[in-house]
Design an enzyme around this catalytic site. Structure first.
Site, PDB file in Angstrom:
ATOM      1  N   ARG A   1       1.371 -51.818 -85.365  1.00  0.00           N
ATOM      2  CA  ARG A   1       0.252 -52.309 -86.164  1.00  0.00           C
ATOM      3  C   ARG A   1      -1.034 -52.117 -85.367  1.00  0.00           C
ATOM      4  O   ARG A   1      -1.077 -52.377 -84.165  1.00  0.00           O
ATOM      5  CB  ARG A   1       0.427 -53.799 -86.506  1.00  0.00           C
ATOM      6  CG  ARG A   1       1.501 -54.093 -87.548  1.00  0.00           C
ATOM      7  CD  ARG A   1       1.055 -53.672 -88.937  1.00  0.00           C
ATOM      8  NE  ARG A   1       1.995 -54.084 -89.973  1.00  0.00           N
ATOM      9  CZ  ARG A   1       3.009 -53.358 -90.392  1.00  0.00           C
ATOM     10  NH1 ARG A   1       3.232 -52.179 -89.843  1.00  0.00           N
ATOM     11  NH2 ARG A   1       3.812 -53.795 -91.354  1.00  0.00           N
TER      12      ARG A   1
ATOM     13  N   GLU B   1      -7.184 -48.157 -93.695  1.00  0.00           N
ATOM     14  CA  GLU B   1      -6.398 -47.021 -94.201  1.00  0.00           C
ATOM     15  C   GLU B   1      -6.645 -46.869 -95.696  1.00  0.00           C
ATOM     16  O   GLU B   1      -6.744 -47.862 -96.404  1.00  0.00           O
ATOM     17  CB  GLU B   1      -4.913 -47.251 -93.923  1.00  0.00           C
ATOM     18  CG  GLU B   1      -4.578 -47.307 -92.429  1.00  0.00           C
ATOM     19  CD  GLU B   1      -3.101 -47.575 -92.168  1.00  0.00           C
ATOM     20  OE1 GLU B   1      -2.297 -47.597 -93.144  1.00  0.00           O
ATOM     21  OE2 GLU B   1      -2.722 -47.769 -91.007  1.00  0.00           O
TER      22      GLU B   1
ATOM     23  N   ILE C   1      13.208 -51.860 -82.863  1.00  0.00           N
ATOM     24  CA  ILE C   1      12.625 -50.540 -82.621  1.00  0.00           C
ATOM     25  C   ILE C   1      12.497 -50.255 -81.131  1.00  0.00           C
ATOM     26  O   ILE C   1      12.852 -49.177 -80.654  1.00  0.00           O
ATOM     27  CB  ILE C   1      11.271 -50.413 -83.342  1.00  0.00           C
ATOM     28  CG1 ILE C   1      11.475 -50.489 -84.859  1.00  0.00           C
ATOM     29  CG2 ILE C   1      10.565 -49.105 -82.962  1.00  0.00           C
ATOM     30  CD1 ILE C   1      10.208 -50.687 -85.654  1.00  0.00           C
TER      31      ILE C   1
ATOM     32  N   HIS D   1       0.202 -43.089 -91.128  1.00  0.00           N
ATOM     33  CA  HIS D   1       1.101 -44.242 -91.270  1.00  0.00           C
ATOM     34  C   HIS D   1       2.456 -43.800 -91.844  1.00  0.00           C
ATOM     35  O   HIS D   1       2.932 -44.319 -92.843  1.00  0.00           O
ATOM     36  CB  HIS D   1       0.481 -45.325 -92.159  1.00  0.00           C
ATOM     37  CG  HIS D   1       1.013 -46.697 -91.871  1.00  0.00           C
ATOM     38  ND1 HIS D   1       0.263 -47.833 -92.017  1.00  0.00           N
ATOM     39  CD2 HIS D   1       2.241 -47.123 -91.450  1.00  0.00           C
ATOM     40  CE1 HIS D   1       0.986 -48.899 -91.712  1.00  0.00           C
ATOM     41  NE2 HIS D   1       2.188 -48.481 -91.363  1.00  0.00           N
TER      42      HIS D   1
ATOM     43  N   ALA E   1       5.394 -43.421 -89.839  1.00  0.00           N
ATOM     44  CA  ALA E   1       6.524 -43.652 -88.933  1.00  0.00           C
ATOM     45  C   ALA E   1       7.767 -44.198 -89.626  1.00  0.00           C
ATOM     46  O   ALA E   1       8.886 -43.785 -89.329  1.00  0.00           O
ATOM     47  CB  ALA E   1       6.107 -44.587 -87.801  1.00  0.00           C
TER      48      ALA E   1
END
Length: 368
Positions: free
Chosen positions: A264, A293, A184, A312, A314
């Protein structure tokens, strides 16, 4: 040869891509019998709470899935979030490869797998495009007040005045610090090249040549936080990296700097981050991940005026879901064929006699 696909019952759409690619794998290798089984934890009304629990505590405290017990003759096993503990692996008679349909490995005991002669492959890189795209979107959204302006209009208002308006930047010439330079991080750097930014990278596990290949420069941790106008977090969460971005790192950031976390929450000391934001000691933050979450509507971060918050999201694209299944079955085949495999988590298993004997038989069956 038996391939068992464990499908998490309460995740919409997860089974379709997995079973499609599993059946294609079976057509290519007719000796494979494909079995689809469900998994859930009925004790929790919110399935995401189960995933979070496993992510934090590991798989060993979880009950062995019935799907394991009922399919003890499995050779190849795949799943996404269900727990793969050592005792769970012992439910199988001759399990030899586990495929994890994501990059995170918190739900599997890698050491236990290696000790039992079981290879583990993951889908590292499956959502790298999705997360890197999203990261740049979050960076722009926060520093240019895109989400905030949208919210103002939807609420019946109109303004150009936001907490960071006096320091709203162009990207050209700014310095982006990339914390973690895996799949990434590399894609973020590639995609930022058109913005004409300077990139510095902190990753002690990556050599200088790999960083320079992307037109970036290595930086020590403090140097990165001190000099970056934007810090993008892309490291893997491990015991070594937990809370590796703490008060010491955040306190040296420029008052005009932004932090973007699509990795994270455990990588960042959110207490320290909240304090920095609440006291406007940094320009802002864009956060897609949280310690708890779903985020509580009354969470302290919700009250801040210098954050962009998302749910969350992405890594959640249709393409990423398809990539997971495709990569896992490709990597299973490549391990059997003896090819160099990206996402092969425990290659030391190749020297295990139990595994090598099984691979020889599988090669013959597959005609490899």
């Amino acid at each position: 040869m038996k391939l068992t696909c464990v499908i998490e019952d309460r995740i919409p759409g997860i089974g379709g891509p997995i079973m499609r690619y599993a059946n294609e794998f079976s057509k290519k290798h007719p000796s494979i019998q494909v079995v689809e089984v469900g998994w859930d934890d009925k004790r929790e009304p919110d399935i995401s709470a189960v995933f979070r629990r496993v992510e934090v505590n590991g798989p060993d405290r979880e009950p062995i899935p019935e799907a394991f017990i009922n399919n003890s003759d499995t050779d190849l096993l795949c799943g996404s979030f269900c727990p793969f503990s050592g005792s769970g692996m012992d439910a199988f008679d001759h399990l030899r490869i586990i495929g994890i349909m994501r990059a995170g490995m918190e739900n599997i005991d890698i050491r236990a797998a290696t000790q039992r002669g079981i290879a583990v492959v993951n889908a590292a890189g499956r959502n790298a495009d999705a997360v890197s795209d999203f990261t740049i979107g979050m960076l722009l959204s926060e520093c240019r007040n895109i989400a905030k302006a949208h919210h103002v209009i939807k609420s019946g208002g109109w303004t150009h005045d936001f907490p960071s308006s006096s320091m709203t930047p162009d990207l050209r010439g700014k310095t982006v610090g990339v914390f973690g330079f895996g799949y990434i991080g590399k894609l973020v750097v590639e995609k930022l090249s058109g913005f004409h930014v300077n990139v510095i990278v902190y990753d002690p596990y990556v050599d200088d040549e790999s960083i320079e290949k992307y037109g970036a420069k290595r930086a020590e941790k403090e140097e990165l936080f001190k000099n970056a106008d934007f810090v993008c977090v892309h490291a893997r969460l491990t015991k070594d990296t937990e809370k590796s971005i703490g008060r010491a790192e955040l306190s040296v950031m420029k008052p005009t700097a932004y932090l973007i976390n699509t990795a994270r929450s455990g990588l960042v000391d959110y207490d320290a981050l909240y304090s920095m934001l609440a006291n406007h000691r940094m320009a802002g933050a864009a956060l897609d991940v949280f310690d708890s979450e779903p985020l509580d509507p009354n969470d302290r971060f919700v009250s801040l005026d210098n954050v962009t918050l998302t749910t969350h999201l992405a890594g959640s694209t249709v393409d990423a879901a398809n990539n997971s299944a495709r990569l896992i079955f490709e990597r299973m085949e490549d391990v059997i064929a003896g090819k160099k495999v990206s996402g092969f988590v425990n290659p030391e298993v190749l020297s295990d006699e139990r595994f090598s004997k099984w691979v020889a038989k599988a090669k013959e069956e597959f005609g490899l």
